[in-house]
Design an enzyme around this catalytic site. Structure first.
Site, PDB file in Angstrom:
ATOM      1  N   LYS A 163     -27.749 -82.409 -21.713  1.00  0.00           N
ATOM      2  CA  LYS A 163     -28.866 -83.263 -22.163  1.00  0.00           C
ATOM      3  C   LYS A 163     -29.145 -83.108 -23.668  1.00  0.00           C
ATOM      4  CE  LYS A 163     -30.853 -83.442 -17.585  1.00  0.00           C
ATOM      5  NZ  LYS A 163     -31.862 -83.057 -16.641  1.00  0.00           N
ATOM      6  N   ASP A 219     -22.647 -93.804  -9.816  1.00  0.00           N
ATOM      7  CA  ASP A 219     -22.947 -92.896  -8.710  1.00  0.00           C
ATOM      8  C   ASP A 219     -23.912 -93.659  -7.807  1.00  0.00           C
ATOM      9  OD1 ASP A 219     -24.486 -91.140  -7.103  1.00  0.00           O
ATOM     10  OD2 ASP A 219     -24.035 -89.457  -8.395  1.00  0.00           O
TER      11      ASP A 219
END
Length: 362
Positions: A163, A219
């Protein structure tokens, strides 16, 4: 060659659908999710496929027996007594994965894309390292772990940044890998993360490379992404196999996949981005967009359905309206003239009053 599919547990993120069927058998694009992966692996010459699961539902065993014969592959279940993370299952399946020196594929069962297994195997063989991660480019890398490459060696991974606050790259791990059997020696038989524990060991040894994925990637493990992934899959289909999509007069905006057994009233308006499963009935003047209608479901006259997954055997009443990533489980009824926005409705329920905000109806 060999392949391992990380199936995991009960598919809680995709409830209420997974209360009825195990996640790998939920239909994506009118075929069980796992079938897209088994077919791609078989087409790339894989003969042994291991499914890493936390539990082994009988319905999955019988369905996969059928695929074994159809695709000429051996499918075995590797059942974890306790959840082993994303690397532990490789150690548990060591016997199959290390039965010869050939590398093996690993993939996350929620990932849908144009699986590039043949190109990936050739790339992996050419660089000679122990592992290759498939990478996909994203618009917002700050939400993911980002791959940073070595400055001198093309595609060699230098490090991962979790991140990142400042821009270091936009390639992320796509949840598909090819690894040499030697990688299993780095894994202990305990809950272990391949991303946080195994891959950094390979990076230290300068043995991990990345391969850029072309085309779409998603996903699809939760409803919002399941619908987004459906749009991407249909767009890909429109380029690769446009003959599979419907060109009936009721199609509006394109990218509509319809099972031949479905019955659709000619005055209905369907599309863009809709999948309609077996034996579905769509009534007069119904409007459906960006939605998935699973087998035996029914949308009655003049209903308006958008961003909705309509579960098996469910019924949406006349003049009803559903939107906002609504998911109806198996055998749910939305009564006539009812408005449903963002509800997740458990199986066998009946909705007879409006649901205006996100809610779980139990």
């Amino acid at each position: 060659m060999k392949g391992l599919i990380l199936v995991g547990g009960y598919g809680t993120r995709l409830r209420p659908l997974t209360l009825t069927l195990p996640k790998p058998l939920v239909e994506f694009g009118n075929r069980p999710m796992i079938l897209h992966q088994i077919e791609a692996l078989a087409n790339a010459g894989v003969t042994d496929i291991v499914l890493a699961v936390n539990y082994r539902p009988e319905v999955m065993v019988s369905t996969l027996k059928q695929y074994e014969e159809e695709y000429g592959v051996n499918i075995t279940f590797s059942v974890e007594e306790e959840p082993l993370g994303t690397a532990g299952p490789l150690k548990l399946a060591e016997e199959v994965l290390k039965k010869d020196d050939s590398p093996f594929f690993v993939l996350n069962s929620d990932v849908i894309c144009d699986y590039p297994f043949e190109e990936l195997a050739a790339f992996h063989k050419a660089h000679g390292g122990e592992g290759t991660i498939v990478a996909t480019k994203v618009d917002e890398p700050s939400k993911y772990g980002v791959i940073v490459h070595d400055r001198d060696t093309p595609n060699l991974i230098d490090r991962f940044v979790e991140k990142p606050v400042e821009f270091v790259g936009n390639r992320i791990n796509a949840g598909l890998y090819i690894l040499n059997p030697s990688v299993i020696d780095l894994i202990e038989m305990k809950p272990t993360s391949i991303e946080k524990e195994t891959f950094p060991l390979l990076v230290e040894k300068n043995q991990l490379y990345s391969f850029d994925l072309e085309g779409y990637w998603m996903d699809v493990g939760q409803p919002k992404d399941f619908l987004s992934g459906t749009c991407l899959y249909l767009t890909s289909l429109s380029k690769k196999s446009p003959e599979k999509l419907s060109s009936e007069k009721f199609v509006h905006g394109g990218n509509v996949l319809i099972d031949p057994t479905a019955k659709i009233h000619p005055s209905a308006l369907i599309g863009p981005n809709v999948v309609i499963g077996p034996n579905v009935i769509v009534g007069e003047g119904a409007r459906i967009q960006r939605s998935v209608l699973l087998a035996n479901s029914q949308v009655k006259d003049h209903a308006w359905v958008k961003s909705t997954i309509v579960g098996w055997n469910s019924r949406i009443g006349k003049w009803a309206r559903t939107e906002g990533v609504t998911v109806l489980g198996d055998d749910v009824e939305v009564k006539n003239e009812i408005y449903v926005n963002g509800a997740k409705v458990l199986p066998h329920k009946s909705i007879s009053s409006n649901v205006e905000h996100e809610a779980i109806i139990m």
